[in-house]
Design a protein around this motif. Structure first.
Motif, short mmCIF file in Angstrom:
data_model
loop_
_atom_site.label_atom_id
_atom_site.label_comp_id
_atom_site.label_asym_id
_atom_site.label_seq_id
_atom_site.Cartn_x
_atom_site.Cartn_y
_atom_site.Cartn_z
N PRO A 275 56.08 51.42 59.14
CA PRO A 275 56.38 52.20 60.22
C PRO A 275 55.28 52.81 60.92
CG PRO A 275 56.87 53.58 58.11
CD PRO A 275 56.40 52.27 57.85
N SER A 276 55.41 52.62 62.30
CA SER A 276 54.34 53.17 63.35
C SER A 276 54.81 54.17 63.89
CB SER A 276 53.71 52.12 64.09
OG SER A 276 53.02 52.70 65.19
N ALA A 277 54.54 55.47 63.68
CA ALA A 277 55.45 56.57 64.29
C ALA A 277 54.47 57.42 65.47
CB ALA A 277 55.55 57.98 63.22
N HIS A 278 55.25 57.68 66.72
CA HIS A 278 54.51 58.11 67.68
C HIS A 278 55.41 59.19 68.47
CE1 HIS A 278 50.95 55.65 67.83
NE2 HIS A 278 51.69 54.74 67.44
N VAL A 279 54.78 60.16 69.28
CA VAL A 279 55.63 61.19 69.90
C VAL A 279 55.07 61.14 71.19
CG1 VAL A 279 56.27 63.59 70.34
CG2 VAL A 279 55.82 62.72 67.99
N TRP A 280 56.04 60.54 72.15
CA TRP A 280 55.66 60.30 73.53
C TRP A 280 56.02 61.42 74.54
CZ3 TRP A 280 52.75 56.68 72.64
CH2 TRP A 280 53.06 55.68 71.72
N GLU A 281 55.93 61.26 75.73
CA GLU A 281 56.07 62.36 76.71
C GLU A 281 57.44 62.88 76.71
OE1 GLU A 281 54.54 60.87 80.41
OE2 GLU A 281 52.45 61.45 79.93
N ASP A 282 58.61 62.20 76.29
CA ASP A 282 59.75 62.56 76.31
C ASP A 282 60.11 63.68 75.15
OD1 ASP A 282 60.02 61.14 74.13
OD2 ASP A 282 61.61 59.54 74.82
N GLY A 283 59.11 63.87 74.25
CA GLY A 283 59.13 64.77 72.94
C GLY A 283 59.94 64.20 71.97
N MET B 131 60.65 61.73 68.63
CA MET B 131 59.97 60.89 67.70
C MET B 131 60.27 59.26 67.72
SD MET B 131 57.61 60.85 65.09
CE MET B 131 57.30 62.35 64.51
N TRP B 132 59.21 58.41 67.81
CA TRP B 132 59.53 57.13 68.20
C TRP B 132 58.99 56.27 66.80
CZ3 TRP B 132 62.19 54.75 71.89
CH2 TRP B 132 62.90 55.54 72.94
N ILE B 133 59.57 55.51 66.25
CA ILE B 133 59.07 54.72 65.02
C ILE B 133 59.23 53.10 65.25
CG2 ILE B 133 58.84 56.34 63.18
CD1 ILE B 133 61.56 55.06 62.12
N TYR B 134 58.05 52.35 65.22
CA TYR B 134 58.16 51.07 65.61
C TYR B 134 57.59 50.22 64.16
CZ TYR B 134 57.62 52.35 70.19
OH TYR B 134 57.83 53.15 71.60
N PRO B 135 58.96 49.92 63.44
CA PRO B 135 58.56 49.13 62.06
C PRO B 135 58.56 47.65 62.21
CG PRO B 135 60.79 49.74 62.27
CD PRO B 135 60.27 50.10 63.75
N MET C 70 60.03 37.12 58.53
CA MET C 70 59.90 38.22 59.69
C MET C 70 59.44 37.80 61.14
SD MET C 70 57.96 40.76 57.12
CE MET C 70 57.86 42.22 58.16
N ASN C 71 60.67 37.98 61.96
CA ASN C 71 60.76 37.46 63.21
C ASN C 71 61.05 38.30 64.31
OD1 ASN C 71 59.83 34.56 62.98
ND2 ASN C 71 61.71 34.46 61.64
N GLY C 72 61.91 39.37 64.19
CA GLY C 72 62.08 40.35 65.14
C GLY C 72 61.87 41.89 64.70
N HIS C 73 61.47 42.60 65.66
CA HIS C 73 60.99 43.96 65.61
C HIS C 73 62.17 44.76 66.33
CE1 HIS C 73 56.64 43.41 64.66
NE2 HIS C 73 57.62 43.18 63.52
N HIS C 74 62.49 45.91 65.86
CA HIS C 74 63.35 46.75 66.45
C HIS C 74 62.69 48.34 66.54
CE1 HIS C 74 67.82 45.36 65.95
NE2 HIS C 74 66.90 44.65 65.58
N VAL C 75 63.01 49.12 67.50
CA VAL C 75 62.48 50.38 67.64
C VAL C 75 63.53 51.58 67.55
CG1 VAL C 75 62.67 50.50 70.12
CG2 VAL C 75 60.87 51.68 69.10
N PHE C 76 63.14 52.56 66.99
CA PHE C 76 64.04 53.68 66.57
C PHE C 76 63.42 55.04 67.19
CE2 PHE C 76 64.38 50.63 63.55
CZ PHE C 76 65.69 50.46 63.11
N SER C 77 64.57 56.03 67.69
CA SER C 77 63.89 57.19 68.01
C SER C 77 64.87 58.42 67.39
CB SER C 77 63.90 57.20 69.71
OG SER C 77 65.23 57.22 70.14
N SER C 78 64.22 59.71 67.64
CA SER C 78 65.12 60.50 66.93
C SER C 78 64.48 61.92 67.64
CB SER C 78 64.81 60.71 65.51
OG SER C 78 65.62 61.84 65.04
N GLU C 79 65.39 62.87 67.89
CA GLU C 79 64.94 64.09 68.55
C GLU C 79 64.68 65.31 67.16
OE1 GLU C 79 65.91 65.27 72.69
OE2 GLU C 79 67.89 64.36 71.90
#
Length: 583
Positions: A35-43, A45-49, A62-71
């Motif tokens: 997981p690559s975790a970042h906090v963007w301007e929308d406040g 938490m986003w993770i790119y695993p 391993m062929n496809g990536h999803h992205v997840f977010s949480s407040e």
């Protein structure tokens, strides 16, 4: 499998403050890793695993990536697939591994490792104007990249650096296009293996990385993102991942530091991993305290639950609708369309529907600005109502609302927040913030029991490697022992009970991931197949229509090598069978 909800974690009608947690892993509907975790301007938490397939037997599918977010780090939104090897014209399929994402000047840059048509490891980049994609590939890999695990760090001055590597660390100073550069720098670090991550705290640059297969995450520090780096030691022990090489990211979210990583708790298979999160702490001298993995994960992070939700009010005057109080604007001037207003009426009210029940911590109210604003907004009641519109908390305020007035709710569980004036007047609001968090998913307690562990059984098998690996070992309730066949690819394992039992599920806990297909059978004058399965997950119970018998068999029909099984578990419903106990 029958499940009941446990309320031991939180009493839903309690008005007391509660300490609630989610659970690790935090994503359970699919296997995710790196997981690559970042906090963007929308406040948020986003993770790119990366994404492991449900039936993965290696890292080559391993062929496809999803992205997840949480407040709040409790409720996660899957935004769907944002990258697939089919979208990359220059790449081969099967090796879309650990990605990262960066933001600069209105554009999100998605960095990913993949193999090119010549089967060489490369790093590509795709772009989007949204953190959730869709991302458009640049059409070629970044020149000079020859390994895996990109990590992009954008410093406070806007300068971006890209780190990557397998066995040796490389990095480049990126140009403004976030792809080109003037040359690759090689850095020798103690025990560097893969998975670099850079973060900055109090002017110190922290470079952390995996030190080997099933070895710790370690870190170095520097006064510069380009080094030199001083080795500082271990920040996460190897056993945290339970058998897989770890890959992590570190990020600050609403004043606290967190570490995202993966383990194999859901599968017990190293190529079927799951993302986790725990707190990260520092010593007074800036060194990192060793991370302790928890099953509970982290406490919910409060946020403004009311923002852009559905609001209503008792009436509307001057076109000043109820949505103005939940638009994120606190200016409070009536002439700039940022204030609500009702007619002058008895007990005027305004309310917001949060959409579902939440844990409410504080309510903040911004009064309008104006000579008569305080006079109009003195003497009012704030209420919290649950999903059935039953009041679960209220507070009457006698002083005029300020900018803001903060009222502590203390953990009431509710869905609707209502503000109501006492007496006759018009109600005007600049903004209402409801600070709270999601209710963690309560633990599910199964009424099912592994009957093979509860009752006396007699076990046998088509073959046994030695007396130390007898068939009985697969039914002793001990994951430290196992039955092992002599190497045949289609062995069978049987269990006989001293009386009939009604079985409706099976779990197969392998020592090695070898079984590719199997049958579960019951003996009624002859062997009858009641369930057919493929490659079994060691943490999953496979249900089938209930069958009564005293003798059951696992017949392996395909395996890559001689199967060896820690436990063969057969499940009955203890709620409907008085002969077994939940104790």
């Amino acid at each position: 499998m029958k499940l009941i909800k446990s309320c031991s974690t939180i009493m839903l009608l309690s008005l007391l403050a509660v300490q609630c947690f989610a659970a690790n892993p935090i994503i359970t509907h699919m296997f995710t890793a790196d997981p690559s975790a970042h906090v963007w301007e929308d406040g948020k938490m986003w993770i790119y695993p990366s994404h492991d397939q449900d039936d993965a037997t290696s890292y080559g599918s391993m062929n496809g990536h999803h992205v997840f977010s949480s407040e709040d780090l409790i409720t996660w939104t899957d935004h769907g697939q944002i990258m697939h090897t089919d979208d990359i014209s220059w790449a081969r399929s099967g090796h879309l591994w650990a990605p990262d994402c960066a933001y600069k000047d209105g554009t999100y840059y998605y960095y990913y490792p993949v193999r090119d048509k010549q089967n060489k490891n490369r790093i590509g980049v795709a772009t989007s104007d949204s953190p959730a994609g869709p991302f458009t590939d640049s059409g070629s890999y970044i020149e000079g990249t020859d390994e895996i695990d990109p990590a992009c760090f954008v410093d406070d001055d806007g300068q971006a650096y890209l780190y990557w590597g397998g066995h040796h660390l490389r990095f480049v100073t990126l140009n403004d296009d976030m792809k080109s550069h003037s040359g690759v720098t090689h850095v020798e670090l103690p025990n560097f293996y893969e998975g670099p991550w850079m973060h900055k705290r109090n002017g110190v640059y922290y470079l952390s990385y995996a030190s080997g297969v099933q070895k710790p995450i370690v870190y170095c520090t520097s006064s510069s993102p380009t080094g030199p780096f001083t080795y500082r030691g271990v920040l996460m022990d190897a056993e945290v991942t339970g058998g897989a090489t770890n890959h992590h990211s570190i990020v600050k979210f609403k004043g606290k530091w967190y570490i995202f990583y993966h383990n194999i708790a859901l599968s017990d298979i190293s190529c079927r991993r799951s993302v986790c999160v725990d707190r990260l702490h520092y010593n007074d001298d800036g060194t990192i305290k060793k991370v302790v993995q928890t099953k509970e994960s982290v406490a919910p992070v409060p946020y403004n639950l009311a923002l852009n939700k559905a609001a209503t009010q008792s009436s509307t005057a001057q076109d000043a609708g109820p949505g103005r109080a939940i638009d994120g604007e606190t200016r409070g001037k009536k002439d700039d369309a940022s204030v609500t207003c009702t007619n002058r009426e008895a007990n005027a009210w305004w309310q917001v529907d949060l959409g579902s029940d939440y844990i409410i911590g504080d309510i903040k109210i911004w009064n309008a600005i104006g000579a008569d604003a305080a006079a109009k907004f003195g003497g009012y009641t704030i209420s919290v109502l649950d999903s059935n519109q039953v009041e679960v908390w209220s507070s009457h305020q006698t002083a005029p609302a300020e900018r803001p007035t903060t009222v502590a709710v203390g953990g009431a569980i509710g869905r609707t927040i209502k503000v109501q004036l006492a007496g006759e007047n018009a109600l005007s609001l600049a903004e209402v913030e409801v600070i709270g968090s999601s209710i963690p998913i309560l633990p599910e307690i199964s009424t099912d029991l592994n009957i093979a562990e509860k009752k006396s059984v007699t076990a046998s098998a088509s073959s046994t490697h030695s007396s130390s690996y007898s068939a009985q070992k697969a039914f002793d309730g001990n994951l430290g022992t196992r039955w092992a066949s002599t190497g045949e690819s289609t062995p069978w394992l049987e269990v006989e009970f001293d009386s009939t039992v009604t079985v409706h599920g099976v779990k197969i806990v392998e020592y090695h991931d070898r079984i590719r297909s199997y049958k579960v059978q019951v003996y009624n004058e002859s062997w009858e197949t009641i369930f057919v399965g493929g490659n079994p997950s060691s943490n999953k119970t496979y249900d089938f229509p209930a069958v009564t018998g005293s003798k059951f068999r696992l017949q392996v029909t395909e395996a890559t090598d001689g199967p060896t099984i820690k436990e063969l578990e057969l499940y009955v419903d203890a709620e409907s069978d008085p002969s077994v106990s939940l104790d």
